[in-house]
Enzyme design. Structure first.
Site, PDB file in Angstrom:
ATOM      1  N   ASP A   8      34.688  36.761  42.063  1.00  0.00           N
ATOM      2  CA  ASP A   8      35.925  36.843  42.825  1.00  0.00           C
ATOM      3  C   ASP A   8      35.625  36.299  44.222  1.00  0.00           C
ATOM      4  OD1 ASP A   8      38.592  37.852  43.620  1.00  0.00           O
ATOM      5  OD2 ASP A   8      37.409  39.276  44.795  1.00  0.00           O
ATOM      6  N   ASP A  10      37.927  36.574  47.557  1.00  0.00           N
ATOM      7  CA  ASP A  10      38.315  37.394  48.714  1.00  0.00           C
ATOM      8  C   ASP A  10      37.858  38.836  48.564  1.00  0.00           C
ATOM      9  OD1 ASP A  10      39.746  35.252  50.027  1.00  0.00           O
ATOM     10  OD2 ASP A  10      41.243  35.478  48.445  1.00  0.00           O
ATOM     11  N   ASP A  16      37.746  39.449  53.393  1.00  0.00           N
ATOM     12  CA  ASP A  16      39.129  39.365  52.925  1.00  0.00           C
ATOM     13  C   ASP A  16      40.085  39.172  54.094  1.00  0.00           C
ATOM     14  OD1 ASP A  16      41.363  39.392  51.349  1.00  0.00           O
ATOM     15  OD2 ASP A  16      41.258  41.515  50.844  1.00  0.00           O
ATOM     16  N   GLN A  52      45.246  33.113  43.541  1.00  0.00           N
ATOM     17  CA  GLN A  52      45.714  32.501  44.782  1.00  0.00           C
ATOM     18  C   GLN A  52      47.242  32.488  44.807  1.00  0.00           C
ATOM     19  OE1 GLN A  52      43.863  31.489  47.520  1.00  0.00           O
ATOM     20  NE2 GLN A  52      42.221  32.578  46.457  1.00  0.00           N
ATOM     21  N   HIS A  91      49.685  31.143  40.333  1.00  0.00           N
ATOM     22  CA  HIS A  91      50.938  31.745  39.882  1.00  0.00           C
ATOM     23  C   HIS A  91      51.153  33.161  40.428  1.00  0.00           C
ATOM     24  CE1 HIS A  91      49.503  29.117  36.475  1.00  0.00           C
ATOM     25  NE2 HIS A  91      50.546  28.480  36.944  1.00  0.00           N
ATOM     26  N   CYS A 104      51.534  34.693  33.741  1.00  0.00           N
ATOM     27  CA  CYS A 104      50.655  33.730  33.081  1.00  0.00           C
ATOM     28  C   CYS A 104      49.453  34.458  32.482  1.00  0.00           C
ATOM     29  CB  CYS A 104      50.188  32.677  34.090  1.00  0.00           C
ATOM     30  SG  CYS A 104      49.213  33.388  35.435  1.00  0.00           S
ATOM     31  N   CYS A 106      46.402  33.395  33.152  1.00  0.00           N
ATOM     32  CA  CYS A 106      45.225  33.145  33.996  1.00  0.00           C
ATOM     33  C   CYS A 106      45.108  34.125  35.160  1.00  0.00           C
ATOM     34  CB  CYS A 106      45.204  31.698  34.496  1.00  0.00           C
ATOM     35  SG  CYS A 106      46.635  31.142  35.433  1.00  0.00           S
ATOM     36  N   LYS A 108      44.343  37.232  37.109  1.00  0.00           N
ATOM     37  CA  LYS A 108      43.649  38.498  36.872  1.00  0.00           C
ATOM     38  C   LYS A 108      44.643  39.642  37.079  1.00  0.00           C
ATOM     39  CE  LYS A 108      40.600  37.357  39.976  1.00  0.00           C
ATOM     40  NZ  LYS A 108      39.532  37.427  40.973  1.00  0.00           N
TER      41      LYS A 108
END
Length: 190
Positions: A8, A10, A16, A52, A91, A104, A106, A108
């Site tokens: 991961d 951030d 972050d 993102q 997304h 979606c 993708c 997480k």
């Protein structure tokens, strides 16, 4: 098949700063370059896996992520710890940019980015790890078939648990990640 450490961004690799794509504000967390160098030396691919949503929310253009990738590579290059791949999900179901406003596979906690990386790079997910600072990262890794490490640095605030959200290990800082991974690798090799 190759082994990987999925990372991961951030709160895990970099401090972050919400929705940040400004290279001047990207700072690696303590111990990250050295730990990544050690993992790379042990034969692990280093693969960024990052939500993102700022793209879908209209905070920045998708191409701004190329600058983020370049900044991370420059910061890690002196340690010989560069990323082997960079996957991101632009997304979000509550976005304002129509092409990115969607649920979606993708984003997480879904495992889509890990599964795609495994396909693209020939990665053995059972020999790989997902490292993150929130339980969505852990869930994505577990659903993909990886072992997982949660860096409990205060960024997880919900603590909604279920079997998919149980990490293999919990650590306080990134520098502890290497010993967890290498210790398990040693035990598996026996």
């Amino acid at each position: 098949m190759r082994k990987a450490v999925f990372l991961d961004k951030d709160g895990t690799l970099v401090h972050d700063v919400p929705y940040n794509v400004d290279p001047q504000r990207i700072r690696l967390c303590e111990g990250v370059p050295e730990a990544l160098a050690r993992l790379k030396a042990e034969g692990y691919l280093l693969v960024m896996i990052s939500n993102q949503a700022g793209v879908a929310r209209g905070y920045f253009e998708e191409q701004a992520l190329e600058g983020v990738k370049e900044t991370l590579q420059r910061a890690l290059q002196p340690y010989k710890a560069g990323l082997d791949a960079f996957y991101y999900c632009p997304h979000h179901p509550e976005g304002i940019v129509p092409v990115y406003t969607q649920a979606c596979a993708c984003r997480k906690p879904q495992p889509g980015m890990l599964l795609q990386a495994a396909k693209d790079l020939g990665i053995d997910l059972a020999a790989s790890w997902m490292i993150g600072d929130i339980l969505h990262d852990v869930e994505a890794g577990n659903k993909a078939g990886c072992r997982t490490i949660l860096i409990d640095n205060g960024n997880e605030t919900e603590w909604v648990m279920n079997p998919d959200r149980e990490p293999t290990h919990v650590v306080k800082a990134f520098k502890e990640v290497v010993s967890c991974i290498l210790q398990e690798a040693k035990q598996t090799a026996k």
